[in-house]
Design an enzyme around this catalytic site. Structure first.
Site: not given
Ligand code: HXC
Length: 495
Positions: A151-152, A383-384
């Site tokens: 659950g949460g 870009g890397a």
């Protein structure tokens, strides 16, 4: 307080008892319990049996002499379910850890919100999430999933820095198999849905994956030990063991596209056996972890040519970015070892939002003000190159090994673009000859670090064997570094 712990109930499920777990985690006899007298009823019916310590044991102790705060949910008390007081006890130890600037370690084994307490159980969770968030970036937070976490409830570990899972014991999911089946029709076991292996290898939720509880607690101790305490640097610098790294020059193959395991390079740079890898099984194209150089704790981020050629994709960008932010929060210097062909080209990656994920990496490096040292081992393209803590993102020093290639892209791809028109007009042998010549010329002109050195984007070309000593020297010399800060509430990292 005298209590009869129900060891047998846990042992029969192949698990250790909450108090046994604390004993394995902490230094011998160092645990001091707080709030042992807090109890509650596991039902609205006040004639029901009282729940001792409301199902969670909380307190403080030491690991290798360092103070830590701890909580351990006892599944034998109403399934370790979390009621209001149980939640308050956990929130209270997190708050104490914040006030005393010590790590907080949570051992989770719980059926989730105590159904009989209704909204009060949810209030207990709310308190925990709040204090987890306040603690983030101020004290290290560690979660051990030693049973169910459903659950949460998974969001408390989800906010913390490091999650440990144990094979066949840990189960983590927002909705369990029954709900998945009723909503989607998909049939799966709890293990398939959220077992230890799933979170270590697929989802990336877990950072450490172990076969047994004992192995897990041993590793948690190692991790706590490597966190620097108040200051990053020891008062007295330890005698630096210079002579390491004799094998380092022979690890990278001559052929620039050949794979090798970057962990062998890391091992030659850090103090012997000091490397502690984080998220070893997830997004293996980037390697992250802690190590020591001359006894100074550092965080290491390294592209891994052994896996998908070390290309950056969504998962590896997220993995590295979160680790960089952890290191920066605690002023742990970051060493980046670069050998990267670029960001991964594919429709799947684009549709998964590689722009968003890659941006996290750029953002995390640019934002980090801790000492940042970068070594380009082999290739750094496009870009890397920028993203892997280049000078442009304010690395303090960038070094390159003699055969480093810093370029917009590899020769083959570049020639296909810049000579496309000439190639189109040719065919057969002429085309091949032209192409080979252009590739050779591109390699000669661009596939090196010459321009980067001339422009000062690389501070020095260094020999592999000098790397460890050079990094150590910088760590010591830059220890008082202070980065200029713009006053603002906070930035907006691309999430
Ligand atoms: C109250 C609970 C409980 C719960 C277990 N128990 N979970 N009591 N509230 N959430 C009790 C059981 O009634 C039982 O009591 C004892 O704990 C042991 O549980 P068993 O089911 O016998 O154990 P086991 O067979 O090992 O199964 C473990 C389990 C199962 C898989 C975790 O208990 C289970 O499915 N529990 C519910 C899980 C769940 O759906 N949680 C989500 C709740 S909602 P007795 O007296 O018989 O020994 C939630 C939202 C949180 O958590 C939101 C936060 C924001």
């Amino acid at each position: 307080m005298n209590v009869n712990y129900n060891y047998e109930a846990q042992h029969s499920k192949g698990k250790l008892h909450a108090i046994e777990r604390i004993a394995l985690l902490l230094d011998k006899d160092s645990f001091c319990e707080i709030g042992s007298g807090i109890s509650n009823y596991g039902s609205c019916d006040s004639s029901a049996k009282k729940l001792p310590y409301d199902g969670v044991i909380t307190g403080h102790g030491t690991i290798e002499g360092k103070t830590v705060f701890v909580y351990s949910q006892d599944f034998t008390v109403n399934g370790g379910s979390l009621g209001l007081r149980h939640g308050r006890k956990i929130a209270h130890v997190i708050e104490l850890a914040i006030k005393n600037k010590c790590p907080i370690i949570g051992i989770n084994d719980s059926g989730g919100a105590r159904i009989q307490e209704g909204v009060n159980a949810l209030a207990g969770y709310g308190d925990i999430f709040y204090y987890n968030t306040m603690a983030s970036g101020y004290i290290p937070q560690i979660s051990i999933i030693a049973g169910a976490c459903a659950g949460g409830a998974v969001y408390s570990p989800g906010i913390t820095d490091f999650i440990f899972v144990i094979d066949n014991i840990s189960k983590m999911f927002v909705t369990g198999p029954n709900v998945v089946k009723s909503v989607t029709g998909q049939v799966c076991t709890a293990e398939e849905l959220g077992g230890a292996e799933v979170h270590a290898k697929k989802s990336g939720v877990a950072h450490f994956y172990h076969q047994s509880e004992r192995e897990c607690f041993k590793k948690v101790r190692e991790l706590v030990k490597i966190f620097p305490e108040d200051s990053v640097y020891p008062d007295k610098f330890s005698v630096y063991v210079k002579k390491r790294g004799s094998k380092i020059a022979n690890i990278i193959p001559e052929e620039s596209k050949k794979a090798y395991d970057v962990r062998h390079i890391i091992d030659e740079i850090v103090d012997q056996n000091s490397f502690l890898e984080v998220q070893e099984h997830f997004a293996q194209n980037v390697v992250i972890g802690f190590g020591k150089i001359g006894d100074i704790t550092v965080g290491i981020v390294a592209n891994q040519p052994y896996f998908m050629s070390g290309v950056l994709d969504c998962d590896s960008s997220d993995k590295a970015a979160r680790f960089i932010r952890f290191c920066d929060s605690f002023d742990i210097p970051i060493i980046s070892l670069v050998d990267v062909p670029g960001f991964m080209p594919s429709t799947t990656q684009e549709h998964s939002g590689i722009i968003r994920h890659g941006a996290k990496l750029l953002y995390a490096y640019a934002e980090a003000t801790t000492t940042k040292l970068t070594v380009v081992l082999r290739k750094a393209y496009g870009g890397a190159y920028i993203a892997m803590c280049s000078k442009h993102l304010k690395a303090d020093f960038v070094y390159a090994w003699p055969k480093a290639e810093i370029a917009v892209m590899g020769a083959e791809g570049a020639v296909q673009i810049i000579n496309r028109k000439e190639m189109k007009a040719l065919s057969g042998d002429d085309k091949k000859k032209f192409y080979d010549e252009k590739v050779r010329a591109y390699n000669d002109n661009f596939m090196n670090a010459n321009t980067a050195v001339e422009e000062g984007y690389v501070d020095e070309l260094i020999q592999p064997s000098e790397t460890r000593e050079r990094l150590y020297c910088d760590l010591v010399r830059l220890r008082n570094k202070e980065e200029m800060k713009i006053k603002k509430k906070h930035g907006n990292i691309p999430l």
